[in-house]
Scaffold this active site. Structure first.
Site, PDB file in Angstrom:
ATOM      1  N   HIS A 162       5.184  90.491  37.477  1.00 25.52           N
ATOM      2  CA  HIS A 162       3.772  90.559  37.099  1.00 25.52           C
ATOM      3  C   HIS A 162       2.844  90.388  38.295  1.00 25.52           C
ATOM      4  O   HIS A 162       1.655  90.694  38.204  1.00 25.52           O
ATOM      5  CB  HIS A 162       3.457  89.518  36.016  1.00 25.52           C
ATOM      6  CG  HIS A 162       3.421  88.109  36.507  1.00 25.52           C
ATOM      7  ND1 HIS A 162       4.509  87.261  36.427  1.00 25.52           N
ATOM      8  CD2 HIS A 162       2.432  87.383  37.101  1.00 25.52           C
ATOM      9  CE1 HIS A 162       4.182  86.086  36.921  1.00 25.52           C
ATOM     10  NE2 HIS A 162       2.943  86.130  37.340  1.00 25.52           N
ATOM     11  N   ASP A 192      11.029  89.536  34.633  1.00 31.11           N
ATOM     12  CA  ASP A 192       9.901  89.160  35.489  1.00 31.11           C
ATOM     13  C   ASP A 192      10.334  88.940  36.933  1.00 31.11           C
ATOM     14  O   ASP A 192       9.958  87.962  37.576  1.00 31.11           O
ATOM     15  CB  ASP A 192       9.195  87.919  34.952  1.00 31.11           C
ATOM     16  CG  ASP A 192       7.794  87.747  35.547  1.00 31.11           C
ATOM     17  OD1 ASP A 192       7.257  88.747  36.048  1.00 31.11           O
ATOM     18  OD2 ASP A 192       7.269  86.622  35.531  1.00 31.11           O
ATOM     19  N   GLY A 265      -1.193  81.816  41.143  1.00 28.97           N
ATOM     20  CA  GLY A 265      -0.995  81.999  42.581  1.00 28.97           C
ATOM     21  C   GLY A 265       0.339  81.458  43.041  1.00 28.97           C
ATOM     22  O   GLY A 265       0.883  81.906  44.054  1.00 28.97           O
ATOM     23  N   ASN A 266       0.900  80.493  42.283  1.00 24.49           N
ATOM     24  CA  ASN A 266       2.240  79.982  42.594  1.00 24.49           C
ATOM     25  C   ASN A 266       3.338  80.940  42.147  1.00 24.49           C
ATOM     26  O   ASN A 266       4.484  80.833  42.612  1.00 24.49           O
ATOM     27  CB  ASN A 266       2.480  78.635  41.911  1.00 24.49           C
ATOM     28  CG  ASN A 266       1.902  77.466  42.682  1.00 24.49           C
ATOM     29  OD1 ASN A 266       0.969  76.816  42.241  1.00 24.49           O
ATOM     30  ND2 ASN A 266       2.442  77.203  43.861  1.00 24.49           N
ATOM     31  N   SER A 267       3.015  81.851  41.242  1.00 22.97           N
ATOM     32  CA  SER A 267       4.035  82.732  40.682  1.00 22.97           C
ATOM     33  C   SER A 267       4.758  83.514  41.771  1.00 22.97           C
ATOM     34  O   SER A 267       4.132  84.105  42.651  1.00 22.97           O
ATOM     35  CB  SER A 267       3.396  83.705  39.688  1.00 22.97           C
ATOM     36  OG  SER A 267       2.956  83.035  38.539  1.00 22.97           O
ATOM     37  N   LEU A 327      20.953  99.360  24.412  1.00 23.48           N
ATOM     38  CA  LEU A 327      21.396  99.564  23.034  1.00 23.48           C
ATOM     39  C   LEU A 327      21.198 100.989  22.570  1.00 23.48           C
ATOM     40  O   LEU A 327      22.080 101.568  21.930  1.00 23.48           O
ATOM     41  CB  LEU A 327      20.643  98.593  22.115  1.00 23.48           C
ATOM     42  CG  LEU A 327      20.977  98.650  20.620  1.00 23.48           C
ATOM     43  CD1 LEU A 327      22.460  98.315  20.382  1.00 23.48           C
ATOM     44  CD2 LEU A 327      20.091  97.686  19.828  1.00 23.48           C
ATOM     45  N   GLY A 328      20.055 101.569  22.863  1.00 24.03           N
ATOM     46  CA  GLY A 328      19.792 102.943  22.439  1.00 24.03           C
ATOM     47  C   GLY A 328      19.323 103.053  21.006  1.00 24.03           C
ATOM     48  O   GLY A 328      19.683 104.010  20.311  1.00 24.03           O
TER      49      GLY A 328
END
Length: 454
Positions: A162, A192, A265-267, A327-328
């Protein structure tokens, strides 16, 4: 000293006991006539002895009080009036130097040593992009920031998906101030995680640890860029929980929970153990208010490094997670309203809306209208449960599906496939997310009518 025999209470200060003749000696009393009546007895007066021990203790206490006051006054005088100038006492303590240690996985380090060993491997990430269009149809420019860490010395950097999603430009800043333009290599929205690349060599890389060895109560540290401006800040805390499942925008995540201060901002930054090893990727923090409106503090989360390291290496090689379980089929959460409408005996599970031809789901025998209720014995009550369970498998793994079909419970053997290279993972997950939010996915209404009423 009591030396005057005529004045038993007179005290002299002379050492030899002598005394000047200040007072005249009293006149001798006239002799009594023994013949004129009975003689009165003469009473001898003795000097009164005083308690000298008590007097000494009292004197000593007074001396101590005076001495203490003199010392305190001297200190005040020294600060305010020493040599007529104001002076301040400054400690002469020798400041200990932080030694730069190598992370070897065997030596526990202090917080300062962990910071010194890893801060040069942490990066600040600033991205620009567009966030929709304004009233006049012009793109609206946006800017955001996050964190990351150097995984290899030749410039591969790990961050959150993100952080760099939909970015047009990505700029990386090192601790020493060096700036680089970064290229997006690939990522996975479902986990993520993302990988970017800068053109540099000889970079200091982090050392990965084992997140499965973490225990509740272990000390952890986070280094990153909170608020985008407080670059290369470190916060510390403990592991509050391991294997904590949280739901972020409808997507389930397995997380390390910590009370270390984590802010926007730490992400993307590293979560470090007491040996200086990276055990997690800081990914999310609950908003400042809980679901019931109460204030929430001390809740931070990080992705366990063991859960994603193989995927990160896959992204570095192929640009995406090539062995991600596939899975489809289009599935969604079975609601009580749907169960009543379709006259099902169950009210929970993952409802199958459609099956792709030739997909793993089709080969396993899944059909439109089926409800998946368990995978390898793990209960599936919703689409979120199915997505969380799917994360535990890779392409080629086999699973036993428990399926509700037309009033009966059957089992099917499924071999998970691999996500096609030309299929965007984000688009696939977004489609599945829309299915969850809308209570069902799109399929041909005629197919559903034929299934239930044909």
């Amino acid at each position: 000293m009591y030396n005057d025999e005529h004045n038993l209470y007179h005290y002299t200060y002379r050492k030899d006991g002598s005394e000047t003749d200040v007072h005249p000696a009293p006149q001798a009393a006239p002799e009594q006539d023994h013949n004129n009546g009975p003689q009165q007895p003469v009473q001898e007066m003795k000097p009164v002895k005083k308690n000298r021990i008590g007097m000494k203790l009292t004197a000593m206490a007074l001396c101590c009080a005076l001495l203490g006051g003199a010392v305190g006054g001297g200190i005040v005088w020294g600060v305010g009036n020493h040599s007529g100038e104001t002076s301040v006492n400054v400690s002469g303590r020798t400041v200990s130097q932080v030694s730069l240690k190598t992370v070897d996985g065997q030596t526990e380090m202090s917080d300062a040593e962990i910071y010194a060993a890893n801060v040069n491997s942490v990066v600040s990430i600033n991205v620009t992009g567009t966030s929709g269009y304004n009233f006049f149809g012009q793109p609206v420019q946006s800017a955001s920031s996050g964190s990351g860490f150097v995984l290899t010395s030749d410039g591969y950097i790990v961050t959150n998906y993100h952080v760099v999603k939909d970015a047009q430009t990505v700029k990386v800043t090192m601790y020493n101030g060096d700036e680089y333009d970064a290229q997006y290599v690939g990522g996975d929205e479902d986990y993520d995680i993302a990988v970017i690349k800068i053109e540099a060599t000889g970079l200091p890389a982090v050392t990965l640890g084992n997140s499965e060895e973490l225990n509740v109560g272990d000390h952890v540290l986070a280094i990153g860029n909170p608020l985008g401006d407080l670059t290369f800040s470190m916060s510390g805390g403990m592991v509050s929980s391991v294997n904590r499942t949280i739901n972020v925008d409808g997507t389930p995540f397995n997380m390390i929970q910590t009370d270390a201060s984590i802010n926007p901002g730490n992400s993307g930054g590293p979560l470090l153990n007491s040996y200086g090893e990276v055990v997690g990727i800081v990914s999310a923090k609950y908003s400042s208010y809980g679901t019931s409106g109460e204030s929430v503090e001390g809740l931070g989360f990080a992705i366990p490094i063991n859960d994603v390291i193989s995927m990160i290496q896959d992204i570095m090689t192929n640009g995406y997670v090539s062995n991600k379980a596939y899975l489809g089929a289009t599935v969604g959460t079975l609601t009580a309203q749907m169960a009543q409408q379709y006259r099902y005996d169950i009210s929970e599970g993952a409802f199958v809306y459609s099956v792709e031809d030739g997909s793993p789901a089709a080969q396993a025998g899944l059909q439109l209208g089926d409800v998946i209720t368990a995978i390898d014995g793990t209960e599936i009550a919703s689409m979120d449960d199915l997505m969380a369970a799917k994360k535990g498998y890779a392409a080629g793994d086999t699973s036993e599906l428990t399926v509700y079909r037309q009033g009966e419970t059957i089992t099917l053997s499924l071999t998970w496939g691999a996500t096609p290279a030309d299929q965007q993972t984000a688009s696939q997950e977004q489609a599945e997310q829309d299915t969850t939010q809308n209570g069902g996915g799109y399929t041909n209404p005629y197919d559903l009518f034929e299934y239930f009423f044909g």
